[in-house]
Design a protein around this motif. Structure first.
Motif, PDB file in Angstrom:
ATOM      1  N   ASP A 148       0.822  -1.205   0.000  1.00  0.00           N
ATOM      2  CA  ASP A 148       0.000   0.000   0.000  1.00  0.00           C
ATOM      3  C   ASP A 148       0.864   1.266   0.000  1.00  0.00           C
ATOM      4  O   ASP A 148       0.635   2.189  -0.791  1.00  0.00           O
ATOM      5  CB  ASP A 148      -0.925  -0.010   1.223  1.00  0.00           C
ATOM      6  CG  ASP A 148      -1.871   1.177   1.228  1.00  0.00           C
ATOM      7  OD1 ASP A 148      -2.725   1.250   0.331  1.00  0.00           O
ATOM      8  OD2 ASP A 148      -1.742   2.037   2.124  1.00  0.00           O
ATOM      9  N   ARG A 149       1.870   1.291   0.859  1.00  0.00           N
ATOM     10  CA  ARG A 149       2.705   2.489   1.006  1.00  0.00           C
ATOM     11  C   ARG A 149       3.582   2.727  -0.217  1.00  0.00           C
ATOM     12  O   ARG A 149       3.724   3.857  -0.687  1.00  0.00           O
ATOM     13  CB  ARG A 149       3.582   2.332   2.256  1.00  0.00           C
ATOM     14  CG  ARG A 149       4.488   3.515   2.561  1.00  0.00           C
ATOM     15  CD  ARG A 149       5.175   3.307   3.904  1.00  0.00           C
ATOM     16  NE  ARG A 149       6.201   2.280   3.856  1.00  0.00           N
ATOM     17  CZ  ARG A 149       7.475   2.518   3.522  1.00  0.00           C
ATOM     18  NH1 ARG A 149       7.851   3.732   3.169  1.00  0.00           N
ATOM     19  NH2 ARG A 149       8.355   1.534   3.528  1.00  0.00           N
ATOM     20  N   ARG A 150       4.165   1.658  -0.735  1.00  0.00           N
ATOM     21  CA  ARG A 150       5.172   1.790  -1.784  1.00  0.00           C
ATOM     22  C   ARG A 150       4.593   1.832  -3.196  1.00  0.00           C
ATOM     23  O   ARG A 150       5.245   2.338  -4.117  1.00  0.00           O
ATOM     24  CB  ARG A 150       6.166   0.632  -1.688  1.00  0.00           C
ATOM     25  CG  ARG A 150       7.061   0.674  -0.455  1.00  0.00           C
ATOM     26  CD  ARG A 150       7.827  -0.628  -0.306  1.00  0.00           C
ATOM     27  NE  ARG A 150       8.839  -0.547   0.742  1.00  0.00           N
ATOM     28  CZ  ARG A 150      10.093  -0.161   0.551  1.00  0.00           C
ATOM     29  NH1 ARG A 150      10.508   0.174  -0.668  1.00  0.00           N
ATOM     30  NH2 ARG A 150      10.949  -0.124   1.556  1.00  0.00           N
ATOM     31  N   ILE A 151       3.391   1.296  -3.373  1.00  0.00           N
ATOM     32  CA  ILE A 151       2.827   1.206  -4.725  1.00  0.00           C
ATOM     33  C   ILE A 151       1.456   1.866  -4.807  1.00  0.00           C
ATOM     34  O   ILE A 151       1.248   2.798  -5.586  1.00  0.00           O
ATOM     35  CB  ILE A 151       2.735  -0.263  -5.182  1.00  0.00           C
ATOM     36  CG1 ILE A 151       4.106  -0.942  -5.150  1.00  0.00           C
ATOM     37  CG2 ILE A 151       2.129  -0.334  -6.589  1.00  0.00           C
ATOM     38  CD1 ILE A 151       4.072  -2.426  -5.439  1.00  0.00           C
ATOM     39  N   VAL A 152       0.508   1.380  -4.024  1.00  0.00           N
ATOM     40  CA  VAL A 152      -0.879   1.828  -4.155  1.00  0.00           C
ATOM     41  C   VAL A 152      -1.013   3.326  -3.912  1.00  0.00           C
ATOM     42  O   VAL A 152      -1.577   4.066  -4.734  1.00  0.00           O
ATOM     43  CB  VAL A 152      -1.794   1.022  -3.213  1.00  0.00           C
ATOM     44  CG1 VAL A 152      -3.217   1.563  -3.253  1.00  0.00           C
ATOM     45  CG2 VAL A 152      -1.777  -0.463  -3.605  1.00  0.00           C
ATOM     46  N   GLN A 153      -0.492   3.807  -2.789  1.00  0.00           N
ATOM     47  CA  GLN A 153      -0.585   5.234  -2.496  1.00  0.00           C
ATOM     48  C   GLN A 153       0.287   6.058  -3.433  1.00  0.00           C
ATOM     49  O   GLN A 153      -0.107   7.145  -3.876  1.00  0.00           O
ATOM     50  CB  GLN A 153      -0.188   5.499  -1.041  1.00  0.00           C
ATOM     51  CG  GLN A 153      -1.173   4.944  -0.028  1.00  0.00           C
ATOM     52  CD  GLN A 153      -0.823   5.356   1.385  1.00  0.00           C
ATOM     53  OE1 GLN A 153      -0.337   6.451   1.637  1.00  0.00           O
ATOM     54  NE2 GLN A 153      -1.062   4.453   2.340  1.00  0.00           N
ATOM     55  N   ARG A 154       1.445   5.536  -3.746  1.00  0.00           N
ATOM     56  CA  ARG A 154       2.386   6.257  -4.619  1.00  0.00           C
ATOM     57  C   ARG A 154       1.790   6.531  -5.992  1.00  0.00           C
ATOM     58  O   ARG A 154       1.987   7.603  -6.574  1.00  0.00           O
ATOM     59  CB  ARG A 154       3.667   5.442  -4.733  1.00  0.00           C
ATOM     60  CG  ARG A 154       4.767   6.071  -5.575  1.00  0.00           C
ATOM     61  CD  ARG A 154       6.025   5.247  -5.390  1.00  0.00           C
ATOM     62  NE  ARG A 154       7.098   5.633  -6.299  1.00  0.00           N
ATOM     63  CZ  ARG A 154       8.309   5.080  -6.282  1.00  0.00           C
ATOM     64  NH1 ARG A 154       8.592   4.131  -5.394  1.00  0.00           N
ATOM     65  NH2 ARG A 154       9.231   5.463  -7.139  1.00  0.00           N
TER      66      ARG A 154
END
Length: 366
Positions: free
Chosen positions: A202-208
């Motif tokens: 979530d932090r590294r891909i989805v939100q980015r």
């Protein structure tokens, strides 16, 4: 194996066959016609597609019904369970950690999970991280050994199921698809970062990337959060069985995620254009080996990324996924075209899946 786990995550045939006339026309209406054929000719409950052109303009399409009981419409670009597309997300996180110097691709698994990977012919001291992501570890797949009596699995439960069986071959000796590889990749992410793999994705891909309709279901979350077509299996008599809601923990970092066709297009486009990985790690991800079953002739497997030949020349990059109630196929070309197609059952008829794959090919070759 649970009824809801009738087909293993990622069991797919990502063919690149020359599209027949019904699927070959490059016009937008041809995509709609292709989806209609999947419903009316192949008997699939619903089909959805998202087509993105080189400048990034997107068209979405639907066919069939989203709920066989009520006849409700298919939500446009509705959420689906994306199965083994999850592997590409997991691989990206591992490769980001490689770029940060926290994981070595050619470092033994035992360095990160000491003493955990042991069994008949299995030794984590001799399996490299690269071989997990590349599907060349020789580790047996746990999926055939899942039980009807278990509704929730911890990742280590899945690994334990696999380790009860002997290695299929020595590490690096050949290629063979195994969900166990990606459960171990998830465990390595958690060990190195100290955070849940879902949080890291979530932090590294989805939100980015702003993937607003993509998520990794929390433990015990059997629902699909946003508008979605229902997913179906067949009961013993062949009647459609609603299997939309279930605990997907048996798939974990090998196939647990939920997304939409458009979000998948955005993810693979960003990945292939350098938006998620440094050049060195993206080059590693794109370094492929010949892939056997369940992939079609000509497909090659990188590090959580598959290249599939196009009938018009070149290849497209993606992964595809098979998950209870849903199948997804698609990817992105070198010049920025992207297509993803989802259907709301796992077809037992291989011809139906070939039609899905041909539709992807035709849309990318327009």
């Amino acid at each position: 194996m649970p009824a809801a786990v009738a087909v293993a995550v990622g069991v797919m045939t990502m063919g690149a066959l020359a599209p027949p006339a019904a699927f070959a026309a490059p016009r937008p209406e041809a995509v709609q016609q292709g989806l209609n054929a999947l419903v009316h000719t192949d008997g699939l409950p619903a089909a959805l597609a998202s087509v993105q052109d080189r400048p990034g303009h997107t068209r979405t399409y639907t066919a069939g019904v989203g709920d066989l009981a009520t006849g409700a419409k298919v939500p446009r670009d509705g959420q689906v369970r994306i199965g083994s597309n999850t592997k590409a997300f997991t691989a990206v996180v591992v490769l980001q950690l490689v770029g940060e110097g926290k994981i070595g691709l050619d470092t033994p698994v035992d360095t990160y999970l000491p003493g955990l990977v042991r069994g008949e012919g299995i030794d984590g001291r001799h399996i490299k991280v690269r071989q997990l992501l590349q599907q060349t570890s020789g580790l047996p797949d746990y999926t055939p050994y899942l039980s009807d009596d278990v509704r929730y699995y911890e990742p280590r439960d899945l690994l334990d199921l696999a380790l009860q069986h002997k290695a299929h071959f020595a590490p690096g000796e050949k290629w063979e698809y195994s969900n166990t590889n990606y459960v171990l990749a998830g465990l390595i992410i958690e060990k190195v970062t100290g955070r849940p793999v879902a949080q890291e994705i979530d932090r590294r891909i989805v939100q980015r990337l702003g993937l607003r309709h993509t998520y990794f279901p929390a433990p015990g979350d059997a629902t699909i959060r946003e508008p979605h077509p229902k997913g179906y299996d067949r009961d013993a008599a062949g009647a459609p069985l609603d299997v939309t809601e279930f605990d997907p923990s048996w798939a974990w970092s090998a196939g647990q995620m939920v997304s939409t066709n458009s979000d998948l297009n955005r993810f693979f486009t960003a990945l292939m254009t350098g938006g998620l990985l440094p050049p060195a790690q993206l080059a590693e991800m794109r370094t492929t080996v010949p892939a056997g079953e369940p992939f079609a002739s000509g497909a090659r497997y990188g590090l959580g990324l598959v290249s599939t030949p196009l009938s018009c020349g070149g290849v497209y990059w993606g992964h595809g996924g098979s998950m209870t109630g849903y199948e997804t196929r698609g990817g992105v070309t070198e010049d920025g075209r992207a297509v993803n197609v989802a259907v709301t059952t796992q077809p037992s008829d291989k011809a139906a899946m070939r039609h899905v794959e041909r539709l992807v090919d035709a849309a990318l070759c327009r």
